[in-house]
Design a protein around this motif. Structure first.
Motif, short mmCIF file in Angstrom:
data_model
loop_
_atom_site.label_atom_id
_atom_site.label_comp_id
_atom_site.label_asym_id
_atom_site.label_seq_id
_atom_site.Cartn_x
_atom_site.Cartn_y
_atom_site.Cartn_z
N ASP A 187 0.20 6.41 -0.01
CA ASP A 187 -0.30 5.18 0.58
C ASP A 187 -1.79 5.09 0.33
O ASP A 187 -2.37 5.94 -0.33
CB ASP A 187 0.04 5.07 2.07
CG ASP A 187 -0.62 6.12 2.94
OD1 ASP A 187 -1.71 6.63 2.56
OD2 ASP A 187 -0.09 6.43 4.01
N SER A 210 -4.31 5.78 1.92
CA SER A 210 -5.19 6.83 2.45
C SER A 210 -5.30 8.03 1.52
O SER A 210 -6.15 8.89 1.72
CB SER A 210 -4.70 7.28 3.82
OG SER A 210 -3.43 7.91 3.69
N TYR A 211 -4.47 8.14 0.47
CA TYR A 211 -4.51 9.31 -0.42
C TYR A 211 -5.60 9.18 -1.43
O TYR A 211 -5.89 8.22 -2.00
CB TYR A 211 -3.17 9.51 -1.13
CG TYR A 211 -2.11 10.07 -0.20
CD1 TYR A 211 -2.05 11.42 0.07
CD2 TYR A 211 -1.20 9.23 0.41
CE1 TYR A 211 -1.08 11.93 0.92
CE2 TYR A 211 -0.25 9.73 1.27
CZ TYR A 211 -0.19 11.07 1.52
OH TYR A 211 0.75 11.58 2.36
N ASN A 239 0.80 -1.22 0.00
CA ASN A 239 0.00 0.00 0.00
C ASN A 239 0.84 1.27 0.00
O ASN A 239 0.34 2.34 0.32
CB ASN A 239 -0.95 0.00 1.21
CG ASN A 239 -0.19 0.03 2.52
OD1 ASN A 239 1.02 -0.18 2.55
ND2 ASN A 239 -0.89 0.30 3.61
#
Length: 182
Positions: A179, A181-182, A164
């Motif tokens: 990662d 979360s983007y 990730n």
């Protein structure tokens, strides 16, 4: 030998295929010449060999395919190689096509590779005369490999460090990570 498309196949020298040899200086039957040879599945049906007694560090021309026109060439004009398969149904099935085409000038060219899906060709890769590559589909790179921007082994690249995390390196430094979360 010389192969021309004027009236079929013209061979100006002996052509040896395995144990078969064709020698002629005139045209064979008009249209298409077919040479069939049964060979073991791991053996090539024919081989073109050019032997040099001196060259050891540069490629030599062993085969030239040329397409002529009596008109003025335009972009897209060129020569085609088509790879086909055939089984007991006795139907020729094209599976890959490679075109060498004029691209911008009479002495500039592009290489275009087509793949076939259920009998229909689709452009898969184009390398133009400016060395730009255009891919029609996705490019898959194994996680352990990198995409270099300054040559193999260079210091600017994209790299998947973990499942990730994607990192960008510029001149050996890592200025950016992405990662999940983007």
């Amino acid at each position: 030998g010389v192969i021309t498309d004027a009236s079929g196949l013209s061979i100006a020298a002996a052509l040896a295929l395995g144990s078969n040899t064709i020698t002629t200086t005139g045209a064979l039957a008009a249209g298409v010449a077919t040479i069939d040879q049964l060979v073991a599945s791991s053996t090539s049906a024919s081989t073109i060999t050019r032997t040099s007694t001196s060259a050891t560090n540069s490629p030599l021309g062993s085969l030239v395919l040329q397409t002529d026109t009596t008109q003025n060439m335009a972009d897209g004009f060129g020569t085609r190689i088509e790879l086909q398969i055939r089984d007991a149904a006795d139907a020729n099935n094209p599976i890959v096509r490679i075109d060498g085409i004029r691209d911008g000038a009479d002495n500039s060219g592009a290489a275009v590779i087509y793949t076939y899906t259920t009998g229909t060709s689709t452009e898969a890769l184009r390398l133009d005369s400016s060395q730009n590559a255009t891919f029609a589909g996705s490019i898959s790179i194994p996680a352990a490999d990198k995409v270099y921007f300054d040559g193999q082994g260079g210091t600017s690249f994209l790299y998947e460090r973990a499942d990730n995390i994607m990192s960008m390196y510029v001149s050996g430094s890592r200025p950016m990570d992405w990662d999940a979360s983007y």
